[in-house]
Design a protein around this motif. Structure first.
Motif, PDB file in Angstrom:
ATOM      1  N   SER A  60       0.777  -1.099   0.076  1.00 38.38           N
ATOM      2  CA  SER A  60       0.005  -0.097  -0.104  1.00 38.38           C
ATOM      3  C   SER A  60       0.958   1.153  -0.073  1.00 38.38           C
ATOM      4  O   SER A  60       2.110   1.365   0.157  1.00 38.38           O
ATOM      5  N   GLU A  61       0.289   2.346  -0.396  1.00 33.61           N
ATOM      6  CA  GLU A  61       1.045   3.665  -0.270  1.00 33.61           C
ATOM      7  C   GLU A  61       1.320   4.083   0.913  1.00 33.61           C
ATOM      8  O   GLU A  61       2.287   4.727   1.190  1.00 33.61           O
ATOM      9  N   GLY A  62       0.378   3.819   1.901  1.00 32.14           N
ATOM     10  CA  GLY A  62       1.090   4.213   3.411  1.00 32.14           C
ATOM     11  C   GLY A  62       1.763   3.562   4.077  1.00 32.14           C
ATOM     12  O   GLY A  62       2.601   4.042   4.738  1.00 32.14           O
ATOM     13  N   VAL A  63       1.612   2.186   3.966  1.00 31.51           N
ATOM     14  CA  VAL A  63       2.564   1.359   5.029  1.00 31.51           C
ATOM     15  C   VAL A  63       3.572   0.680   4.316  1.00 31.51           C
ATOM     16  O   VAL A  63       4.661   0.434   4.633  1.00 31.51           O
ATOM     17  N   GLY A  64       3.431   0.312   2.961  1.00 34.95           N
ATOM     18  CA  GLY A  64       4.202  -0.479   2.009  1.00 34.95           C
ATOM     19  C   GLY A  64       4.204  -1.959   2.387  1.00 34.95           C
ATOM     20  O   GLY A  64       3.259  -2.572   2.850  1.00 34.95           O
ATOM     21  N   ILE A  65       5.259  -2.358   2.249  1.00 39.17           N
ATOM     22  CA  ILE A  65       5.465  -3.995   2.500  1.00 39.17           C
ATOM     23  C   ILE A  65       6.049  -4.387   3.711  1.00 39.17           C
ATOM     24  O   ILE A  65       7.169  -3.745   4.088  1.00 39.17           O
ATOM     25  N   PRO A  66       5.615  -5.201   4.531  1.00 38.76           N
ATOM     26  CA  PRO A  66       6.134  -5.194   5.965  1.00 38.76           C
ATOM     27  C   PRO A  66       7.518  -5.984   5.886  1.00 38.76           C
ATOM     28  O   PRO A  66       7.967  -6.801   4.953  1.00 38.76           O
ATOM     29  N   PRO A  67       8.561  -5.567   6.859  1.00 37.05           N
ATOM     30  CA  PRO A  67      10.072  -6.011   6.676  1.00 37.05           C
ATOM     31  C   PRO A  67      10.054  -7.381   6.434  1.00 37.05           C
ATOM     32  O   PRO A  67      10.962  -7.852   6.021  1.00 37.05           O
ATOM     33  N   GLU A  68       9.336  -8.184   7.520  1.00 34.14           N
ATOM     34  CA  GLU A  68       9.414  -9.732   7.342  1.00 34.14           C
ATOM     35  C   GLU A  68       8.960 -10.409   5.836  1.00 34.14           C
ATOM     36  O   GLU A  68       9.535 -11.346   5.549  1.00 34.14           O
ATOM     37  N   VAL A  69       7.895  -9.504   5.221  1.00 32.90           N
ATOM     38  CA  VAL A  69       8.015 -10.045   3.809  1.00 32.90           C
ATOM     39  C   VAL A  69       9.020  -9.589   3.028  1.00 32.90           C
ATOM     40  O   VAL A  69       9.499 -10.508   2.022  1.00 32.90           O
ATOM     41  N   LEU A  70       9.404  -8.494   3.041  1.00 28.87           N
ATOM     42  CA  LEU A  70      10.759  -8.160   2.302  1.00 28.87           C
ATOM     43  C   LEU A  70      11.943  -9.060   2.440  1.00 28.87           C
ATOM     44  O   LEU A  70      12.688  -9.239   1.460  1.00 28.87           O
ATOM     45  N   GLN A  71      11.887  -9.615   3.500  1.00 31.14           N
ATOM     46  CA  GLN A  71      13.205 -10.420   4.000  1.00 31.14           C
ATOM     47  C   GLN A  71      13.169 -11.659   3.425  1.00 31.14           C
ATOM     48  O   GLN A  71      14.310 -12.475   2.936  1.00 31.14           O
ATOM     49  N   VAL A  72      11.986 -12.218   3.230  1.00 24.60           N
ATOM     50  CA  VAL A  72      11.856 -13.529   2.555  1.00 24.60           C
ATOM     51  C   VAL A  72      11.945 -13.482   0.835  1.00 24.60           C
ATOM     52  O   VAL A  72      12.077 -14.548   0.032  1.00 24.60           O
ATOM     53  N   SER A  73      11.849 -12.048   0.420  1.00 24.60           N
ATOM     54  CA  SER A  73      11.803 -11.983  -0.953  1.00 24.60           C
ATOM     55  C   SER A  73      13.297 -12.081  -1.619  1.00 24.60           C
ATOM     56  O   SER A  73      14.374 -11.927  -0.951  1.00 24.60           O
ATOM     57  N   ASP A  74      13.162 -12.389  -2.652  1.00 27.73           N
ATOM     58  CA  ASP A  74      14.641 -12.504  -3.354  1.00 27.73           C
ATOM     59  C   ASP A  74      14.998 -11.394  -4.032  1.00 27.73           C
ATOM     60  O   ASP A  74      16.534 -11.284  -4.386  1.00 27.73           O
ATOM     61  N   GLY A  75      14.596 -10.311  -3.723  1.00 28.14           N
ATOM     62  CA  GLY A  75      14.988  -9.166  -4.241  1.00 28.14           C
ATOM     63  C   GLY A  75      13.880  -7.892  -4.533  1.00 28.14           C
ATOM     64  O   GLY A  75      12.737  -8.316  -4.259  1.00 28.14           O
TER      65      GLY A  75
END
Length: 333
Positions: free
Chosen positions: A247-262
């Motif tokens: 979302s524009e306000g909150v974005g992607i949570p850190p735990e979801v970013l960390q599991v991503s490949d990039g």
């Protein structure tokens, strides 16, 4: 649900004390069994997709396309009713409080609700809504995962772009909203043709996709906690990619970013040469986070960025625009 409206177009006239004639308005009672879809494209595609039960169609007989849709619905044994444009206005206004005016284009349909198909949980009231990876996602090559997209206008715009570029399925996670008439109208009816899945345990789900060979990317900004963040035009196109959009306000949570490949970002013309500077500035801000202890309670505060009154830069895109550009990049040949 019963909706009471004032019917404006009648042929009943009464005389007042001044010997002047005026039209007498009478109440119109309408029973709604489900929820309302409005607009030519949402109703047309709902009739075509046959994913909803269409209880009844209300239309203005003086509008050509709504009348044609009503005739088609009648051929499918769907009940229709002619009402005035004023009554159509009132029907949509009373059903949706999101805004005062809805562009119904002379047609409104009473339809069953559309639900997301649960991926990692069960809805006992809808036992037929079941997810099967081999049947639902195994053959796909590109998937959108929308996290915390709660604005119906943004969601509808994303659905419209996704369907335009050939996407028929997407996933929502985090806080999510109903797939209602506002979303369908904003999507120009694309919602009616698409399958929408819902995930509760996003990290676990993404890890399972990775085990099936999927590449997980996050649409983000240059300075983020992803393993590697590159401009969108430098990312390799390949099959089995899932793109996470926050979302524009909150974005992607850190735990979801960390599991991503990039991560990938869309550079703007004004800041193409300043990406490293922007990242350094934001890193400096995050390092200045302070911890305050009051009454044995710890709270962490991050100082706000200084507001530059003289800046003329626009530093981001609307989430639906950014998503459309990303989809085009990944799916264009």
């Amino acid at each position: 649900m019963l909706l009471k409206m004032i019917q404006s177009a009648t042929k009943i006239f009464t005389r007042n004390k001044s010997n002047q004639y005026y039209k007498k308005k009478k109440e119109l009672i309408v029973e709604i069994k489900g929820e309302l879809l409005y607009g030519i494209h949402p109703v047309r595609l709902a009739l075509q997709a046959q994913k909803r039960t269409i209880h009844k169609i209300f239309y203005n007989k003086y509008s050509e396309k709504p009348s044609q849709l009503a005739e088609y619905a009648q051929s499918k044994k769907i009940e229709t009713q002619m009402i005035s444009r004023y009554d159509l206005d009132e029907l949509t206004r009373q059903s949706y409080k999101y805004k005062d005016h809805h562009v119904h284009q002379g047609i409104v349909a009473d339809v069953s609700r559309k639900y997301q198909t649960p991926v990692d949980y069960f809805m006992p009231q809808f036992p037929d809504l079941k997810f099967d990876y081999d049947q639902d996602l195994a053959e796909e090559n590109f998937i959108l995962l929308l996290f915390d997209i709660k604005d119906p206008m943004n969601l509808g715009a994303i659905l419209r772009s996704a369907y335009y570029f050939g996407i028929n399925k997407l996933i929502v996670a985090g806080d999510r909203i109903d797939l209602n008439g506002i979303v369908s109208k904003t999507s120009s009816g694309a919602l009616e043709m698409m399958s929408v899945y819902a995930v509760r345990h996003t990290v676990t789900f993404l890890e399972k996709l990775q085990s099936h060979g999927w590449r997980v990317l996050a649409l983000t900004v240059p300075n983020t906690n992803c393993k590697q963040v590159v401009p969108l035009n430098q990312i390799e196109r390949r099959k089995k990619t899932i793109l996470i959009v926050g979302s524009e306000g909150v974005g992607i949570p850190p735990e979801v970013l960390q599991v991503s490949d990039g991560g990938v970002f869309i550079p703007g013309v004004q800041n193409i040469g300043n990406q490293s500077k922007v990242g350094q500035e934001n890193q400096d801000v995050s390092e200045k986070s302070i911890t305050i202890t009051q009454d044995n309670t710890e709270t962490t505060e991050t100082p706000e960025e200084e507001f530059d009154l003289e800046s003329a830069a626009v530093d981001s895109l609307n989430v639906s625009v950014a998503t459309a550009l990303s989809i085009h990049h990944f799916l264009s040949k």
